[in-house]
Enzyme design. Structure first.
Site, PDB file in Angstrom:
ATOM      1  N   LEU A 179       0.843  -1.199   0.000  1.00  0.00           N
ATOM      2  CA  LEU A 179       0.000   0.000   0.000  1.00  0.00           C
ATOM      3  C   LEU A 179       0.881   1.253   0.000  1.00  0.00           C
ATOM      4  O   LEU A 179       1.816   1.362   0.785  1.00  0.00           O
ATOM      5  CB  LEU A 179      -0.884  -0.004   1.255  1.00  0.00           C
ATOM      6  CG  LEU A 179      -1.789   1.221   1.436  1.00  0.00           C
ATOM      7  CD1 LEU A 179      -2.855   1.293   0.351  1.00  0.00           C
ATOM      8  CD2 LEU A 179      -2.425   1.221   2.828  1.00  0.00           C
ATOM      9  N   SER A 212       3.511  -1.175  -7.476  1.00  0.00           N
ATOM     10  CA  SER A 212       3.055  -2.468  -6.946  1.00  0.00           C
ATOM     11  C   SER A 212       1.548  -2.606  -7.103  1.00  0.00           C
ATOM     12  O   SER A 212       1.045  -3.640  -7.562  1.00  0.00           O
ATOM     13  CB  SER A 212       3.481  -2.599  -5.472  1.00  0.00           C
ATOM     14  OG  SER A 212       2.596  -3.400  -4.722  1.00  0.00           O
ATOM     15  N   HIS A 261       4.531  -8.801   4.065  1.00  0.00           N
ATOM     16  CA  HIS A 261       5.384  -9.638   3.212  1.00  0.00           C
ATOM     17  C   HIS A 261       6.860  -9.300   3.385  1.00  0.00           C
ATOM     18  O   HIS A 261       7.731 -10.096   3.037  1.00  0.00           O
ATOM     19  CB  HIS A 261       4.974  -9.531   1.741  1.00  0.00           C
ATOM     20  CG  HIS A 261       5.245  -8.198   1.097  1.00  0.00           C
ATOM     21  ND1 HIS A 261       4.564  -7.059   1.422  1.00  0.00           N
ATOM     22  CD2 HIS A 261       6.126  -7.829   0.133  1.00  0.00           C
ATOM     23  CE1 HIS A 261       4.995  -6.043   0.679  1.00  0.00           C
ATOM     24  NE2 HIS A 261       5.947  -6.488  -0.105  1.00  0.00           N
ATOM     25  N   GLU A 274      13.184   0.790   7.560  1.00  0.00           N
ATOM     26  CA  GLU A 274      13.279   0.267   6.188  1.00  0.00           C
ATOM     27  C   GLU A 274      14.694   0.399   5.636  1.00  0.00           C
ATOM     28  O   GLU A 274      14.920   0.295   4.425  1.00  0.00           O
ATOM     29  CB  GLU A 274      12.234   0.944   5.290  1.00  0.00           C
ATOM     30  CG  GLU A 274      10.804   0.812   5.831  1.00  0.00           C
ATOM     31  CD  GLU A 274       9.935  -0.253   5.160  1.00  0.00           C
ATOM     32  OE1 GLU A 274      10.191  -0.599   4.005  1.00  0.00           O
ATOM     33  OE2 GLU A 274       8.983  -0.747   5.818  1.00  0.00           O
ATOM     34  N   HIS A 285       9.569   5.485   0.143  1.00  0.00           N
ATOM     35  CA  HIS A 285      10.894   5.581   0.768  1.00  0.00           C
ATOM     36  C   HIS A 285      11.537   6.881   0.280  1.00  0.00           C
ATOM     37  O   HIS A 285      11.268   7.320  -0.854  1.00  0.00           O
ATOM     38  CB  HIS A 285      11.814   4.425   0.339  1.00  0.00           C
ATOM     39  CG  HIS A 285      11.420   3.080   0.863  1.00  0.00           C
ATOM     40  ND1 HIS A 285      11.383   1.954   0.071  1.00  0.00           N
ATOM     41  CD2 HIS A 285      11.054   2.669   2.100  1.00  0.00           C
ATOM     42  CE1 HIS A 285      11.016   0.910   0.803  1.00  0.00           C
ATOM     43  NE2 HIS A 285      10.810   1.315   2.035  1.00  0.00           N
ATOM     44  N   CYS A 321      17.040   0.670  -5.450  1.00  0.00           N
ATOM     45  CA  CYS A 321      16.419  -0.269  -4.497  1.00  0.00           C
ATOM     46  C   CYS A 321      17.138  -1.608  -4.514  1.00  0.00           C
ATOM     47  O   CYS A 321      17.133  -2.332  -3.519  1.00  0.00           O
ATOM     48  CB  CYS A 321      14.959  -0.552  -4.870  1.00  0.00           C
ATOM     49  SG  CYS A 321      13.907   0.885  -4.891  1.00  0.00           S
TER      50      CYS A 321
HETATM   51  O1  SUG Z   1       8.760  -2.581  -0.252  1.00  0.00           O
HETATM   52  N1  SUG Z   1       7.771  -3.614  -3.444  1.00  0.00           N
HETATM   53  C1  SUG Z   1       8.798  -3.099  -2.582  1.00  0.00           C
HETATM   54  C2  SUG Z   1       9.691  -2.152  -3.318  1.00  0.00           C
HETATM   55  C3  SUG Z   1      10.869  -1.710  -2.495  1.00  0.00           C
HETATM   56  C4  SUG Z   1      11.662  -0.630  -3.136  1.00  0.00           C
HETATM   57  N2  SUG Z   1      12.771  -0.281  -2.353  1.00  0.00           N
HETATM   58  C5  SUG Z   1      13.284   0.969  -2.221  1.00  0.00           C
HETATM   59  N3  SUG Z   1      12.629   2.039  -2.577  1.00  0.00           N
HETATM   60  N4  SUG Z   1      14.432   1.086  -1.660  1.00  0.00           N
HETATM   61  C6  SUG Z   1       8.190  -2.431  -1.342  1.00  0.00           C
HETATM   62  O2  SUG Z   1       7.160  -1.753  -1.479  1.00  0.00           O
HETATM   63  C7  SUG Z   1       5.922  -5.088  -4.022  1.00  0.00           C
HETATM   64  C8  SUG Z   1       5.551  -6.555  -3.860  1.00  0.00           C
HETATM   65  C9  SUG Z   1       4.265  -6.921  -4.495  1.00  0.00           C
HETATM   66  O3  SUG Z   1       3.353  -6.092  -4.538  1.00  0.00           O
HETATM   67  O4  SUG Z   1       4.135  -8.095  -4.954  1.00  0.00           O
HETATM   68  C10 SUG Z   1       7.004  -4.656  -3.087  1.00  0.00           C
HETATM   69  O5  SUG Z   1       7.184  -5.232  -2.031  1.00  0.00           O
END
Ligand code: SUG
Length: 416
Positions: A23, A28, A127, A162, A230, A347
């Site tokens: 969210l 995503s 997750h 994070e 982030h 990331c």
């Molecule tokens: O935590 N996406 C990750 C992306 C992380 C990106 N990292 C940085 N900005 N450093 C998150 O939101 C999506 C997984 C899904 O929807 O299946 C996800 O976890």
């Protein structure tokens, strides 16, 4: 000692899929339910690593965590009546985004002269909350040398952390004492603020940072609302340069002033909202770039291909190169499979400043190993995963087996 920045990229795991679990992460949410291509995703990741190595830079890897997480499925008693987000969480390959694996304070910044690492608890998203123990176990192998590294436990779970995605460091050279800047979000907005101020402060204390060289800065709530879940979606720092969007921080001028006061040689490269809107910056991930110092001393910005497709972003970058600012090269890379889940080039990597000789060599990459990885991925990673495949026992078996082949190839049985 020969300290340098080593980028540890997460190898994209064989269970990579789009489940819309985050969210506040627009990519995503908008790719939820799309078919995913784990093999292509992992090969894109290795291609990025190779491209950075070809620039003469040190490269490391971190391995995918064991997925599906069978213990989690069992503890949640997941069956066909359970919310689909639960099996999806247990299958997530989200540990690929190693900028969220830990916060790293290089040795020159810390009281005991060791490089300190704190794994991120990632509690906000179910997750991701399952990652840190396995991540910590992996970091304990990679950075086992206690003379040079100190590894902490994650911050207790009431305070979301994070990791490096909300942490910036300014310094004259990677091996010299720096200023560390922690960026936190204020809760209460439309989307979760994933980095809690108290988590950032705890990490700074754990790492023994000098309070005079440490800043805590609030992220702009407007940026979080626009999808910058982030800080590294709207800002990136390298050595003396801060590359940032005008709307990145809650109090823009005060933040710039405080950084400049603590670090007088700061060079600010700021993109005005009127030139590249926050929405466009988040769509293209212009700031989720790797800002790298090349062996020549010049800086290069490794951006997602998506930046080339945006006229406002691309013409801003062309204008930047035509000027005489500190960033002299722009290198687009194709990480579209990760991008569709909100993970750009920055990331996908965890920056560690260290002498490579102090790191377990099994985590360091060279050309020959990269080629072996490519062959292994091409042979063992699933080509495609559809939403209906999540939970499929045969596919789960293939995914576990693929990861075990990787552990074997890298001679890392202790991560089994
Ligand atoms: O935590 N996406 C990750 C992306 C992380 C990106 N990292 C940085 N900005 N450093 C998150 O939101 C999506 C997984 C899904 O929807 O299946 C996800 O976890």
């Amino acid at each position: 000692m020969n300290p340098m920045e080593i980028n540890f990229d997460g190898i994209v795991g064989p269970s990579h899929n789009y489940a819309g679990l985050s969210l506040g992460n627009i990519a995503s949410a908008s790719h939820k339910g799309d078919p995913s291509y784990p093999r292509a995703a992992a090969l894109q990741g290795v291609a990025k690593m190779r491209s950075n190595m070809a620039l003469g830079l040190a490269q490391g890897v971190l391995l995918p965590l064991p997925r599906p997480n069978d213990a989690l499925l069992e503890r949640l008693a997941v069956d066909e009546t359970a919310d689909r987000a639960l099996p999806a969480a247990a299958w997530s390959a989200s540990s690929m985004w190693t900028a969220n694996a830990a916060t790293v304070s290089p040795a020159p910044d810390t009281a005991d002269g060791r490089c300190h690492l704190t794994p991120a608890n990632l509690i906000t998203m179910p997750h991701r909350a399952q990652e840190w123990r396995d991540t910590a176990a992996q970091l304990a192998v990679a950075f086992a040398d206690k003379k040079h590294f100190a590894l902490h436990k994650a911050v207790p779970s009431s305070f979301g952390d994070e990791g490096a995605a909300n942490h910036m460091r300014f310094c004259d050279g990677h091996g010299t004492k720096g200023i560390e800047v922690f960026v936190y979000g204020r809760p209460g907005g439309k989307f979760p603020a994933r980095q809690h101020e108290q988590a950032s402060r705890a990490v700074a204390r754990l790492h023994g940072l000098d309070p005079e060289h440490t800043l805590f800065v609030e992220q702009n709530p407007e940026a979080i609302e626009a999808g910058a879940f982030h800080n590294d979606v709207v800002s990136v720092a390298n050595e003396r340069v801060l590359f940032t969007h005008e709307l990145a921080f809650a109090d823009r001028q005060n933040t710039h002033d405080r950084i400049a006061e603590a670090f007088p040689s700061l060079e600010l490269v700021e993109v005005p909202d009127s030139t590249v809107s926050l929405a466009e910056a988040i769509k293209t991930y212009l700031f989720n770039a790797q800002l790298l110092t090349l062996p020549s001393g010049e800086m290069a910005l490794v951006v997602p291909e998506e930046c080339r497709e945006s006229s406002s972003v691309w013409s801003w970058l062309e204008g930047m190169l035509a000027g005489n600012g500190p960033i002299r090269k722009v290198i687009p890379v194709d990480v579209r499979q990760s991008m569709a889940n909100g993970g750009g080039p920055a990331c996908l990597r965890l920056r560690v400043v260290a002498d490579p000789a102090t790191v377990d060599p099994r985590f360091l990459l060279d050309e020959a190993k990269a080629e072996q990885l490519e062959a292994l991925i091409a042979e063992n990673w699933p080509e495609q995963i559809d939403p209906a495949d999540i939970g499929n026992a045969a596919l789960a078996g293939d995914i576990h087996a693929a990861r075990h082949k990787l552990l074997e190839k890298l001679a890392l049985p202790e991560l089994g």
